[in-house]
Design an enzyme around this catalytic site. Structure first.
Site, PDB file in Angstrom:
ATOM      1  N   LYS A  48      29.123 -36.812 -78.544  1.00  0.00           N
ATOM      2  CA  LYS A  48      29.029 -38.230 -78.232  1.00  0.00           C
ATOM      3  C   LYS A  48      28.985 -38.393 -76.716  1.00  0.00           C
ATOM      4  O   LYS A  48      29.875 -37.916 -76.002  1.00  0.00           O
ATOM      5  CB  LYS A  48      30.275 -38.921 -78.774  1.00  0.00           C
ATOM      6  CG  LYS A  48      30.004 -40.148 -79.606  1.00  0.00           C
ATOM      7  CD  LYS A  48      31.331 -40.662 -80.102  1.00  0.00           C
ATOM      8  CE  LYS A  48      31.156 -41.925 -80.869  1.00  0.00           C
ATOM      9  NZ  LYS A  48      32.434 -42.531 -81.208  1.00  0.00           N
TER      10      LYS A  48
HETATM   11  C1  E4P Z   1      32.154 -45.503 -82.971  1.00  0.00           C
HETATM   12  O1  E4P Z   1      31.739 -44.398 -82.931  1.00  0.00           O
HETATM   13  C2  E4P Z   1      33.393 -45.949 -82.290  1.00  0.00           C
HETATM   14  O2  E4P Z   1      34.352 -44.930 -82.375  1.00  0.00           O
HETATM   15  C3  E4P Z   1      34.009 -47.163 -82.923  1.00  0.00           C
HETATM   16  O3  E4P Z   1      33.220 -47.677 -83.962  1.00  0.00           O
HETATM   17  C4  E4P Z   1      34.604 -48.151 -81.997  1.00  0.00           C
HETATM   18  O4  E4P Z   1      35.148 -49.199 -82.748  1.00  0.00           O
HETATM   19  P1  E4P Z   1      36.114 -50.291 -82.118  1.00  0.00           P
HETATM   20  O5  E4P Z   1      35.291 -51.220 -81.303  1.00  0.00           O
HETATM   21  O6  E4P Z   1      36.717 -50.980 -83.311  1.00  0.00           O
HETATM   22  O7  E4P Z   1      37.124 -49.550 -81.295  1.00  0.00           O
END
Ligand code: E4P
Length: 214
Positions: A83
């Protein structure tokens, strides 16, 4: 549509995996921080539970550091997906890592031009954060059909990974708009499986049958 769990919690990942509905996992540094475990060990454990893609995020903010971290994380297991943040250095790292065959999930995408650049950089996944846009008064879901159309217009094979989903309706809307993947927290996953009328109906079927058998 593929279901990814957005968590680094091993119990939750095991539960979704045991149900047979888990296609992969996304983590982020905030989710990892909750687990009180060495990062690489944790990623290794998750990859032992699921053979689906497991996203692990780098912490560097410049290309060389991202590539170095990514290559080290990739060694943990074959199903690790790196990522990277959607910033210029992240896109540059994406191009370099794709040339080396590393699967990439570009994270923190908030607008269509970022999604277009992500696809041009050859990323495997583009993660628009829908809930965080909702949080600041936008309709995050508007992004999905726009990105879908852009990707379809040019035949990009980057998968749209709807992220920052906060409730089951987000999953329905993302599915209707053509997202390839929905990554959701465990509480959203659980809510998708339930309806009170299912429970009431089941109870009634069983009690009607038992009464008639007496
Ligand atoms: C995606 O890969 C992220 O980890 C995640 O969806 C972030 O979500 P949040 O905005 O609820 O922290």
């Amino acid at each position: 549509m593929k279901f990814f769990l957005d968590t680094a919690n091993l119990e939750q990942i095991r539960a979704a995996h045991d149900m047979g509905l888990l296609d992969g996992v996304t983590t982020n540094p905030s989710l990892v921080a909750r687990e009180n475990m060495d990062f690489k060990t944790l990623v290794g454990e998750i990859c032992r539970i699921t053979s689906g893609p497991v996203s692990a995020e780098v912490l560097s903010t410049e290309t060389a550091g991202m590539v170095e971290e990514a290559l080290a994380l990739s060694k943990i297991a074959e199903n690790v997906v790196i990522k990277l943040p959607t910033i210029p250095d992240g896109l540059k790292a994406c191009v370099q890592l794709r040339e080396r065959g590393v699967a990439i999930n570009m994270t923190l995408c908030f607008q269509p031009n970022q999604a277009l650049c992500i696809a041009k950089a050859g990323a495997t996944y583009c993660s628009p954060f829908l809930g965080r846009l909702d949080d600041i008064g936008h309709d995050g879901m508007d992004l999905i059909p726009i990105i879908r159309q852009i990707y379809d217009n040019y035949g990009f094979d980057t998968q749209i990974l709807a992220a920052s989903l906060r409730h089951p309706l987000h999953v329905v809307q993302a599915a209707m708009a053509g997202a390839d993947v929905a990554t959701m927290p465990y509480n959203v996953f659980e809510k998708m499986l339930n309806h009170p009328l299912t429970d009431i109906g089941l109870e009634r079927f069983i009690s009607d049958f038992k009464k008639a058998q007496k």
